[in-house]
Design a protein around this motif. Structure first.
Motif, mmCIF file in Angstrom:
data_model
loop_
_atom_site.group_PDB
_atom_site.id
_atom_site.type_symbol
_atom_site.label_atom_id
_atom_site.label_comp_id
_atom_site.label_asym_id
_atom_site.label_seq_id
_atom_site.Cartn_x
_atom_site.Cartn_y
_atom_site.Cartn_z
ATOM 1 N N SER A 15 41.947 -4.251 -1.752
ATOM 2 C CA SER A 15 42.181 -5.539 -2.413
ATOM 3 C C SER A 15 41.357 -6.621 -1.729
ATOM 4 N N PRO A 16 41.071 -7.744 -2.431
ATOM 5 C CA PRO A 16 40.240 -8.808 -1.837
ATOM 6 C C PRO A 16 40.880 -9.399 -0.584
ATOM 7 N N VAL A 17 40.040 -9.814 0.348
ATOM 8 C CA VAL A 17 40.487 -10.462 1.581
ATOM 9 C C VAL A 17 40.626 -11.958 1.316
ATOM 10 N N THR A 18 41.735 -12.548 1.768
ATOM 11 C CA THR A 18 41.961 -13.982 1.600
ATOM 12 C C THR A 18 42.207 -14.630 2.957
ATOM 13 N N LEU A 19 41.679 -15.855 3.127
ATOM 14 C CA LEU A 19 41.870 -16.646 4.332
ATOM 15 C C LEU A 19 42.370 -18.029 3.947
ATOM 16 N N GLU A 20 43.223 -18.615 4.792
ATOM 17 C CA GLU A 20 43.739 -19.947 4.505
ATOM 18 C C GLU A 20 42.630 -20.988 4.577
ATOM 19 N N GLN A 21 41.804 -20.946 5.628
ATOM 20 C CA GLN A 21 40.694 -21.867 5.796
ATOM 21 C C GLN A 21 39.412 -21.050 5.934
ATOM 22 N N VAL A 22 38.476 -21.312 5.039
ATOM 23 C CA VAL A 22 37.221 -20.558 5.041
ATOM 24 C C VAL A 22 36.078 -21.511 5.394
ATOM 25 N N PRO A 23 35.501 -21.393 6.603
ATOM 26 C CA PRO A 23 34.343 -22.227 6.950
ATOM 27 C C PRO A 23 33.139 -21.857 6.100
ATOM 28 N N GLU A 24 32.171 -22.764 6.078
ATOM 29 C CA GLU A 24 30.968 -22.523 5.286
ATOM 30 C C GLU A 24 30.251 -21.258 5.734
ATOM 31 N N GLU A 25 30.238 -21.002 7.062
ATOM 32 C CA GLU A 25 29.509 -19.839 7.573
ATOM 33 C C GLU A 25 30.131 -18.524 7.129
ATOM 34 N N LEU A 26 31.430 -18.517 6.779
ATOM 35 C CA LEU A 26 32.115 -17.275 6.399
ATOM 36 C C LEU A 26 32.250 -17.102 4.895
ATOM 37 N N LYS A 27 31.903 -18.128 4.126
ATOM 38 C CA LYS A 27 32.090 -18.015 2.680
ATOM 39 C C LYS A 27 31.260 -16.890 2.099
ATOM 40 N N SER B 190 38.930 -18.937 14.957
ATOM 41 C CA SER B 190 40.170 -18.343 14.444
ATOM 42 C C SER B 190 40.004 -17.745 13.046
ATOM 43 N N PRO B 191 39.234 -18.365 12.119
ATOM 44 C CA PRO B 191 39.046 -17.690 10.825
ATOM 45 C C PRO B 191 38.332 -16.340 10.961
ATOM 46 N N LEU B 192 37.364 -16.260 11.887
ATOM 47 C CA LEU B 192 36.665 -14.990 12.095
ATOM 48 C C LEU B 192 37.605 -13.934 12.669
ATOM 49 N N ARG B 193 38.469 -14.355 13.622
ATOM 50 C CA ARG B 193 39.457 -13.400 14.165
ATOM 51 C C ARG B 193 40.445 -12.962 13.089
ATOM 52 N N SER B 194 40.836 -13.896 12.233
ATOM 53 C CA SER B 194 41.752 -13.539 11.147
ATOM 54 C C SER B 194 41.112 -12.533 10.196
ATOM 55 N N LEU B 195 39.835 -12.761 9.876
ATOM 56 C CA LEU B 195 39.128 -11.806 9.011
ATOM 57 C C LEU B 195 39.018 -10.447 9.674
ATOM 58 N N SER B 196 38.676 -10.417 10.968
ATOM 59 C CA SER B 196 38.562 -9.154 11.695
ATOM 60 C C SER B 196 39.895 -8.426 11.758
ATOM 61 N N ALA B 197 40.992 -9.177 11.986
ATOM 62 C CA ALA B 197 42.321 -8.549 12.068
ATOM 63 C C ALA B 197 42.719 -7.950 10.722
ATOM 64 N N GLN B 198 42.430 -8.672 9.635
ATOM 65 C CA GLN B 198 42.775 -8.138 8.316
ATOM 66 C C GLN B 198 42.007 -6.855 8.018
ATOM 67 N N LEU B 199 40.721 -6.850 8.348
ATOM 68 C CA LEU B 199 39.920 -5.651 8.072
ATOM 69 C C LEU B 199 40.363 -4.475 8.937
#
Length: 434
Positions: free
Chosen positions: A178-190, A160-169
């Motif tokens: 502007s910078p992209v922000t996520l509520e929960q950022v896994p280690e792999e996406l940091k 879900s964090p990856l889908r959220s990042l993809s949807a924002q982009l």
């Protein structure tokens, strides 16, 4: 969720262990129930054999079993399916044919000449084996869709964090850096998120510098260019007052060069302003036909000077949702090009109509036209047909159609080039959503 990998490994192992345990438990329950039925049948056989010793009327064995009791070759008891005669079959297990079936036979002899024969149809034994196997694997097979569904839900949750990042982009506009922000950022996406935001920061700074450069250069050039125009005008006035003549047309060439430079600066500013990345459109419902009439009136002096015949045909009113400044600039550039390249006494025709869900404007002229192989290139910045062979005869910088293309893209429209309906010339068709 600190790590997608740890989350997936731990949760999937837990789900597989749980579902496998439940499937094994259900398999054990079904197999035990079937084994109980088989043991119950054995009890019936044992009870029947005991009853026979005391001359009790024994019920027929269940499940199609065949039983035969004999002593010294004399038949003492037989079930309905057993052979009527005592057979001299070998002791132990064997396979025999009687009563129209293939049987699995067990023969055992006891003391005092007693012999018992118990048989079961092979087909029935195979059916019982199939039932036991089915009872053991049925829960496992049934658990597979449940496991697949749980795995799908778990993987979807983990990603879900990856889908959220993809949807924002995907939802961002070209000028939104502007910078992209996520509520929960896994280690792999940091690292990915950090690199993406750093890239946005660099792009934002680069675009800002480019935008300021183009704007500042155009503004800074306006002042010396205005001074140059005034000085040229004053110099030409003094020449005329002193009775001097411009035999080699030096002053005329200077005036034309300054005018061309002024038009180039204006077009660069318009190109920068109307680019989809920079333009902030204020759309509203506009009557495209009325707007075309206003633009034609603004170009009336040039039309009259070259004695052009111009007409507006098609619908009386054509409403489109567009930006007033951008749409007016689009029509003005296309009409200006038509006037510029159409020889004196030529024809220009504007046609406006609807086609399905599109509003269509077509501008045709009787000028020299453009070779079809050069249609794709004329929308590039600073491109002119044939290079600069006509730069003095027909002034321009090759930015008009580039500006028109940006405006069309800004309104999600389309633009096409084709030969005009006259003996020669170009037809430019613009389609905008209604």
């Amino acid at each position: 969720m600190t790590s997608v990998r740890r989350y997936l490994i731990s949760v999937l192992i837990a789900v597989l262990v749980l579902t496998s345990f439940l499937a094994a438990l259900q398999s054990y329950r079904l197999s035990a129930e079937r084994a109980r039925e088989l043991f119950d049948q054995d009890l019936q056989l044992i009870a029947g054999a005991i009853w026979q010793q005391y001359d009790v009327n024994m019920p027929q064995p269940a499940q199609g079993l065949a039983v035969q009791l004999s002593r010294h070759g004399e038949l003492k008891y037989r079930s309905e399916l057993a052979p009527q005669a005592v057979n001299s079959w070998a002791q132990g297990y064997s396979e025999q044919n009687f009563a129209g079936k293939r049987w699995r036979v067990f023969v055992q002899s006891g003391n005092n000449g007693w012999q018992i024969m118990v048989a079961q149809p092979l087909q029935q034994r195979l059916q019982l084996a199939d039932e036991l196997i089915t009872a053991s694997i049925y829960p496992v097979v049934l658990s597979l869709p449940v496991q697949a569904l749980l795995i799908w839900l778990i993987v979807s949750r983990a990603l879900s964090p990856l889908r959220s990042l993809s949807a924002q982009l995907a939802s961002r506009k070209a000028n939104e850096l502007s910078p992209v922000t996520l509520e929960q950022v896994p280690e792999e996406l940091k690292q990915v998120l950090q690199s993406t935001n750093q890239l946005f920061e660099r792009l934002s700074a680069t675009f800002a510098r480019e935008k300021r450069f183009a704007s500042d250069v155009a503004h800074e050039l306006r002042t010396p260019l205005s001074v140059l125009e005034i000085n040229l005008h004053n110099a030409l006035t003094r020449w005329q007052q002193q009775g001097l003549s411009d035999h080699d047309e030096t002053m005329l060439a200077l005036q034309q060069g300054v005018e061309r430079m002024r038009q180039l600066i204006e077009q660069i500013m318009l190109l920068n302003r109307t680019h989809p990345d920079n333009f902030q459109a204020k759309t509203r419902l506009l009557d495209w036909v009325a707007l075309c009439r206003q633009v034609v009136s603004e170009w009336f002096s040039q039309l009259e000077q070259k004695q052009h015949s111009i007409s507006i045909e098609g619908d009386e009113h054509l409403m489109v949702k567009a930006d007033d400044f951008a749409l007016r600039l689009l029509v003005s550039n296309l009409l200006g090009n038509a006037i510029k390249y159409t020889p004196a006494g030529g024809q220009i025709r504007l046609t406006l109509h609807t086609s399905r869900d599109k509003a269509v404007l077509a501008i045709e002229d009787s000028g020299p036209g453009i070779p079809p192989q050069e249609y794709p290139q004329v929308f590039n910045r600073f491109y002119r047909v044939g290079g600069d062979r006509h730069q003095f005869a027909v002034p321009g910088a090759g930015l008009g159609l580039a500006i028109v293309k940006d405006i069309v893209s800004l309104h999600n429209g389309s633009i096409y080039l084709a030969p005009a309906g006259f003996a020669s010339g170009l037809k430019v068709t613009v389609e905008l959503p209604l």
